[in-house]
Scaffold this active site. Sequence first.
Site, PDB file in Angstrom:
ATOM      1  N   ASP A  89       0.820  -1.205   0.000  1.00  0.00           N
ATOM      2  CA  ASP A  89       0.000   0.000   0.000  1.00  0.00           C
ATOM      3  C   ASP A  89       0.856   1.257   0.000  1.00  0.00           C
ATOM      4  OD1 ASP A  89       0.727  -0.926   2.633  1.00  0.00           O
ATOM      5  OD2 ASP A  89      -0.492   0.680   3.461  1.00  0.00           O
ATOM      6  N   GLU A 151      -0.114  -1.342   5.702  1.00  0.00           N
ATOM      7  CA  GLU A 151       0.938  -0.926   6.630  1.00  0.00           C
ATOM      8  C   GLU A 151       0.833   0.556   6.951  1.00  0.00           C
ATOM      9  OE1 GLU A 151       4.971   0.612   7.801  1.00  0.00           O
ATOM     10  OE2 GLU A 151       3.715   1.161   6.090  1.00  0.00           O
TER      11      GLU A 151
END
Length: 391
Positions: A89, A151
Site C-alpha cells: 500500500d 501498513e
Amino acid sequence: MNHSALVRYFEPPPLLHMMQHLIAEPSVSSVSATWDHSNAGVIDLLADWLNGMGFQVQKLAVPGHPGKFNLVASAGNGSDGLVLAGHTDTVPFDESRWHSDPFVLTEKDGRLHGLGSADMKGFFALVLEALRDLDLTRLKHPLVILATADEESSMSGARALAESGRSLGKYALIGEPTGLRPVRLHKGIAMECIRLTGRSGHSSNPALGNNALEGMSLVLSEIIRWRQELEQRYRNPLFEVATPTVNLGHIHGGDNPNRICGQCELHIDIRPLPGMDLDSLREELDQRLAQQLQSTGLKLERQSLFGGVPAFETAVSAAIVQAAEELTGHSAEAVAFGTEGPFLQQLGMDTLIMGPGSIDQAHQPDEFLAMDQINPGIDIIKQLVQQFCLS
C-alpha cells in the site's frame, strides 16, 4: 487520471516495467474511506510474476478488511529460511503538489518518480529482479516473498499474519527505504484519546455545571509530569531522540464562551523505546489520571485510536544483522519511524529493516527512488539469499 493499461505476465518483465505496472495500480490505504483502496491489483501482479518463477503462491484475504490481501509466495521446504517482506500500500497524495502523474513511473535526473517508488513498491521489483535467474531446486533452506496490506494505516495485514501464528521463516528482511543501511531498532507508536465528560450549564454560575475543560488542565499537567518521569526512567543512546516521547497533539472542548464546557477531548502520541510495553504504559496512564481526577466528579474515558505498533529490536548478534553489516559496511542503526518488524518478530523471526531509497522521500510529493540504489540493492538481496537459502 489515466493509468497505463496493465499487462499480465507469467514471468517478471524487465525491472523498470515491473515498477511501472506496480505503481500504475492504485493501492492507497487510509483510515478515511474516501481515500482507502483495495491492494488486490498489486497483489495479483506479484502473484502472476512469482507463479511464473515457480513459487507456490497464496493470496490471503485479511479478515475484517474487505478488498485487502496478503500474499505469501514460497519455495523450498521447512521454516528455517529467509523471508523478503514489504507492504503493497501507499499513503494518500495531493496530486496538485506533484510535478508528474503519481501513478506513472517517470525518470528524471537519475531518479524514478512515482507513488510508492521508494515506499515501497520499488523493493518488490528489485527482489524479483534479484531472483530472476535463481534455480529454486538449489534451495537448501526455504525462500518466502511476503507482501502485506495496510501498513500505512492499520497494519491489518501484518497483524493478521501475527495472529495466525503461521511459521514463515527464521529470518526476515523488510525492505523499507533506509538507503540500504541496516536497521535493527525502532520506537513503538501509540495514539490515545482521553475524554472527560462533565456537565454543561450557564457560565454566569459555575455551580450549575462541572467544567470538563478545567478538568483537562489537570490531565495535561499530569501527562507532562509523567512524560518527564519516563524521560528519567528510560534512555537509549542509539536513538537520535534517546528518550521516549509523549506529544500533546490535539484538544477540543466546549462550544461557546458563555457555556460551561460539558466535554473535552485530548489526543496524544506516545513513542516508547524497545523494552517498554504499550499495554503497561496505557495502564500506568489510566491509573495516574484516575487518581488525579478522583475528586472532580468528571467521567474519564481513554480509547486507543488504533492498535498501536510495539517497539522493535533485533539483537546485534543475530545472523541477519551480522550479515547485513558485513555486506553494507554499516553498523545496524535505530530509526524513529515504525514498521511491521514487531509483528514478524511475533512469528519467531529475527527481523531486519533495510531497503533501497530514502525515508526522506516517503510520503512526499514527487516521491522517488534514486537509480543508483538499484544495482547495489539487487546485489545485497542476491547475497542474502545465497547466505540464508543456498548455503
